[in-house]
Motif scaffolding. Structure first.
Motif, PDB file in Angstrom:
ATOM      1  N   ASP A   1     -35.219  29.706  88.476  1.00 39.12           N
ATOM      2  CA  ASP A   1     -35.330  28.285  88.759  1.00 39.12           C
ATOM      3  C   ASP A   1     -34.181  27.534  88.111  1.00 39.12           C
ATOM      4  O   ASP A   1     -33.398  28.093  87.359  1.00 39.12           O
ATOM      5  CB  ASP A   1     -36.697  27.725  88.352  1.00 39.12           C
ATOM      6  N   GLU A   2     -34.078  26.253  88.442  1.00 38.74           N
ATOM      7  CA  GLU A   2     -32.934  25.451  88.006  1.00 38.74           C
ATOM      8  C   GLU A   2     -32.846  25.284  86.500  1.00 38.74           C
ATOM      9  O   GLU A   2     -31.793  24.959  85.962  1.00 38.74           O
ATOM     10  CB  GLU A   2     -32.956  24.092  88.703  1.00 38.74           C
ATOM     11  N   LYS A   3     -33.947  25.543  85.785  1.00 46.23           N
ATOM     12  CA  LYS A   3     -33.940  25.440  84.319  1.00 46.23           C
ATOM     13  C   LYS A   3     -33.885  26.816  83.654  1.00 46.23           C
ATOM     14  O   LYS A   3     -33.993  26.922  82.444  1.00 46.23           O
ATOM     15  CB  LYS A   3     -35.180  24.686  83.847  1.00 46.23           C
ATOM     16  N   LEU A   4     -33.768  27.863  84.464  1.00 47.43           N
ATOM     17  CA  LEU A   4     -33.778  29.255  84.014  1.00 47.43           C
ATOM     18  C   LEU A   4     -35.045  29.565  83.211  1.00 47.43           C
ATOM     19  O   LEU A   4     -35.042  30.313  82.250  1.00 47.43           O
ATOM     20  CB  LEU A   4     -32.518  29.584  83.193  1.00 47.43           C
ATOM     21  N   ASP A   5     -36.157  28.972  83.650  1.00 43.09           N
ATOM     22  CA  ASP A   5     -37.467  29.166  83.034  1.00 43.09           C
ATOM     23  C   ASP A   5     -38.133  30.368  83.708  1.00 43.09           C
ATOM     24  O   ASP A   5     -38.140  30.473  84.929  1.00 43.09           O
ATOM     25  CB  ASP A   5     -38.290  27.887  83.233  1.00 43.09           C
TER      26      ASP A   5
ATOM     27  N   LEU B   1     -27.903  24.619  88.832  1.00 48.46           N
ATOM     28  CA  LEU B   1     -28.282  24.940  87.455  1.00 48.46           C
ATOM     29  C   LEU B   1     -27.624  23.965  86.493  1.00 48.46           C
ATOM     30  O   LEU B   1     -26.494  23.541  86.706  1.00 48.46           O
ATOM     31  CB  LEU B   1     -27.848  26.364  87.093  1.00 48.46           C
ATOM     32  N   GLY B   2     -28.306  23.630  85.430  1.00 51.73           N
ATOM     33  CA  GLY B   2     -27.724  22.794  84.387  1.00 51.73           C
ATOM     34  C   GLY B   2     -28.170  21.350  84.467  1.00 51.73           C
ATOM     35  O   GLY B   2     -28.379  20.801  85.552  1.00 51.73           O
ATOM     36  N   GLY B   3     -28.318  20.746  83.286  1.00 48.63           N
ATOM     37  CA  GLY B   3     -28.811  19.381  83.200  1.00 48.63           C
ATOM     38  C   GLY B   3     -27.852  18.345  83.756  1.00 48.63           C
ATOM     39  O   GLY B   3     -28.258  17.361  84.340  1.00 48.63           O
TER      40      GLY B   3
END
Length: 134
Positions: free
Chosen positions: A97-101, A67-69
Protein backbone atom coordinates in the motif's frame (compact mmCIF):
# COMPACT_ATOMS: atom_id res chain seq x y z
CA UNK A 1 -0.92 -21.60 -36.63
CA UNK A 2 1.48 -20.28 -34.02
CA UNK A 3 2.97 -16.83 -33.87
CA UNK A 4 5.80 -15.74 -31.63
CA UNK A 5 6.30 -12.23 -30.33
CA UNK A 6 9.74 -11.25 -29.11
CA UNK A 7 9.73 -8.54 -26.48
CA UNK A 8 13.45 -8.30 -25.68
CA UNK A 9 13.54 -4.75 -27.01
CA UNK A 10 10.49 -3.56 -25.04
CA UNK A 11 12.69 -1.76 -22.51
CA UNK A 12 15.14 -0.12 -24.89
CA UNK A 13 15.55 3.57 -24.17
CA UNK A 14 13.68 3.37 -20.86
CA UNK A 15 15.01 5.81 -18.25
CA UNK A 16 13.27 4.34 -15.20
CA UNK A 17 13.24 0.75 -13.96
CA UNK A 18 11.25 -1.59 -16.19
CA UNK A 19 10.63 -5.14 -15.02
CA UNK A 20 9.38 -7.71 -17.51
CA UNK A 21 7.36 -10.71 -16.35
CA UNK A 22 5.80 -13.48 -18.41
CA UNK A 23 2.72 -11.47 -19.33
CA UNK A 24 3.33 -8.19 -17.58
CA UNK A 25 5.64 -5.19 -17.61
CA UNK A 26 6.15 -2.98 -14.60
CA UNK A 27 7.57 0.52 -14.65
CA UNK A 28 8.78 2.33 -11.54
CA UNK A 29 10.87 5.34 -10.72
CA UNK A 30 11.58 7.95 -8.08
CA UNK A 31 9.51 11.10 -8.26
CA UNK A 32 11.29 13.27 -5.74
CA UNK A 33 11.68 16.01 -8.35
CA UNK A 34 9.61 16.98 -11.39
CA UNK A 35 12.20 15.43 -13.71
CA UNK A 36 11.41 12.01 -12.21
CA UNK A 37 7.72 12.47 -12.91
CA UNK A 38 8.46 13.51 -16.48
CA UNK A 39 10.82 10.54 -16.96
CA UNK A 40 8.08 8.10 -15.99
CA UNK A 41 5.64 9.71 -18.43
CA UNK A 42 8.26 9.67 -21.21
CA UNK A 43 8.81 5.96 -20.54
CA UNK A 44 5.07 5.29 -20.67
CA UNK A 45 4.98 7.11 -24.00
CA UNK A 46 7.93 5.00 -25.26
CA UNK A 47 6.16 1.79 -24.22
CA UNK A 48 2.99 2.89 -25.99
CA UNK A 49 4.92 3.72 -29.19
CA UNK A 50 6.64 0.30 -28.96
CA UNK A 51 3.23 -1.40 -28.66
CA UNK A 52 1.87 0.50 -31.67
CA UNK A 53 4.98 -0.21 -33.76
CA UNK A 54 4.63 -3.93 -32.97
CA UNK A 55 0.89 -3.92 -33.70
CA UNK A 56 0.06 -4.77 -30.11
CA UNK A 57 -3.03 -3.31 -28.54
CA UNK A 58 -2.17 -2.61 -24.96
CA UNK A 59 -4.64 -1.13 -22.58
CA UNK A 60 -3.58 0.65 -19.43
CA UNK A 61 -4.81 -2.14 -17.17
CA UNK A 62 -2.32 -1.27 -14.47
CA UNK A 63 -2.63 1.29 -11.77
CA UNK A 64 -0.34 3.87 -10.26
CA UNK A 65 0.75 3.36 -6.66
CA UNK A 66 1.98 6.66 -5.25
CA UNK A 67 4.42 6.12 -2.36
CA UNK A 68 5.58 8.71 0.14
CA UNK A 69 4.00 11.50 2.13
CA UNK A 70 5.11 14.36 -0.13
CA UNK A 71 4.05 12.65 -3.34
CA UNK A 72 2.27 15.06 -5.69
CA UNK A 73 0.07 12.22 -7.04
CA UNK A 74 0.70 13.09 -10.69
CA UNK A 75 -1.91 11.75 -13.12
CA UNK A 76 -0.04 9.56 -15.65
CA UNK A 77 -1.53 8.59 -18.98
CA UNK A 78 -1.30 5.81 -21.54
CA UNK A 79 -1.82 7.55 -24.85
CA UNK A 80 -4.93 9.66 -24.42
CA UNK A 81 -6.21 7.57 -21.52
CA UNK A 82 -5.45 8.44 -17.88
CA UNK A 83 -4.07 5.70 -15.65
CA UNK A 84 -6.05 5.21 -12.46
CA UNK A 85 -4.38 5.55 -9.06
CA UNK A 86 -4.78 2.94 -6.35
CA UNK A 87 -4.02 3.02 -2.61
CA UNK A 88 -2.97 -0.65 -2.65
CA UNK A 89 -1.67 -3.05 -5.31
CA UNK A 90 -0.70 -6.71 -5.36
CA UNK A 91 2.86 -7.35 -6.53
CA UNK A 92 4.22 -10.90 -6.74
CA UNK A 93 1.44 -12.06 -4.42
CA UNK A 94 2.12 -9.40 -1.80
CA UNK A 95 -0.14 -6.45 -1.08
CA UNK A 96 1.75 -3.16 -1.10
CA UNK A 97 0.00 0.00 0.00
CA UNK A 98 0.95 3.65 -0.34
CA UNK A 99 2.22 3.76 3.27
CA UNK A 100 4.11 0.45 2.96
CA UNK A 101 1.92 -0.87 5.80
CA UNK A 102 1.76 -4.67 6.05
CA UNK A 103 -1.55 -4.83 7.97
CA UNK A 104 -3.67 -5.89 4.98
CA UNK A 105 -1.12 -8.53 3.95
CA UNK A 106 -0.99 -9.96 7.48
CA UNK A 107 -4.79 -10.01 7.73
CA UNK A 108 -5.08 -11.92 4.46
CA UNK A 109 -2.37 -14.39 5.51
CA UNK A 110 -4.08 -14.99 8.88
CA UNK A 111 -7.43 -15.54 7.14
CA UNK A 112 -5.86 -18.04 4.74
CA UNK A 113 -4.27 -19.92 7.65
CA UNK A 114 -7.64 -20.02 9.47
CA UNK A 115 -9.31 -21.47 6.36
CA UNK A 116 -6.66 -24.17 5.97
CA UNK A 117 -6.81 -25.02 9.67
CA UNK A 118 -10.60 -25.28 9.52
CA UNK A 119 -10.39 -27.55 6.48
CA UNK A 120 -7.88 -29.83 8.24
CA UNK A 121 -10.03 -29.98 11.39
CA UNK A 122 -13.20 -30.82 9.48
CA UNK A 123 -11.50 -33.63 7.57
CA UNK A 124 -10.29 -35.44 10.72
CA UNK A 125 -12.36 -38.35 11.95
CA UNK A 126 -10.96 -38.03 15.46
CA UNK A 127 -9.17 -35.27 17.28
CA UNK A 128 -8.26 -37.32 20.30
CA UNK A 129 -4.91 -36.33 21.84
CA UNK A 130 -3.92 -40.04 21.80
CA UNK A 131 -4.30 -40.16 18.02
CA UNK A 132 -3.18 -36.64 17.14
CA UNK A 133 -0.89 -35.18 19.80
CA UNK A 134 -0.58 -31.49 18.87
Amino acid sequence: MQSDIFINDIGSGIECTATKFVDDTELCGAVDVLEGRDAIQRDLDRLERWACANLMKYKAKGKVLHLGGGNLQYQYRWGDEGIESSPVEKNSGILVDEKLDMTQQCTLAAHKIDCIQSCIKSSMASRSRRILPL
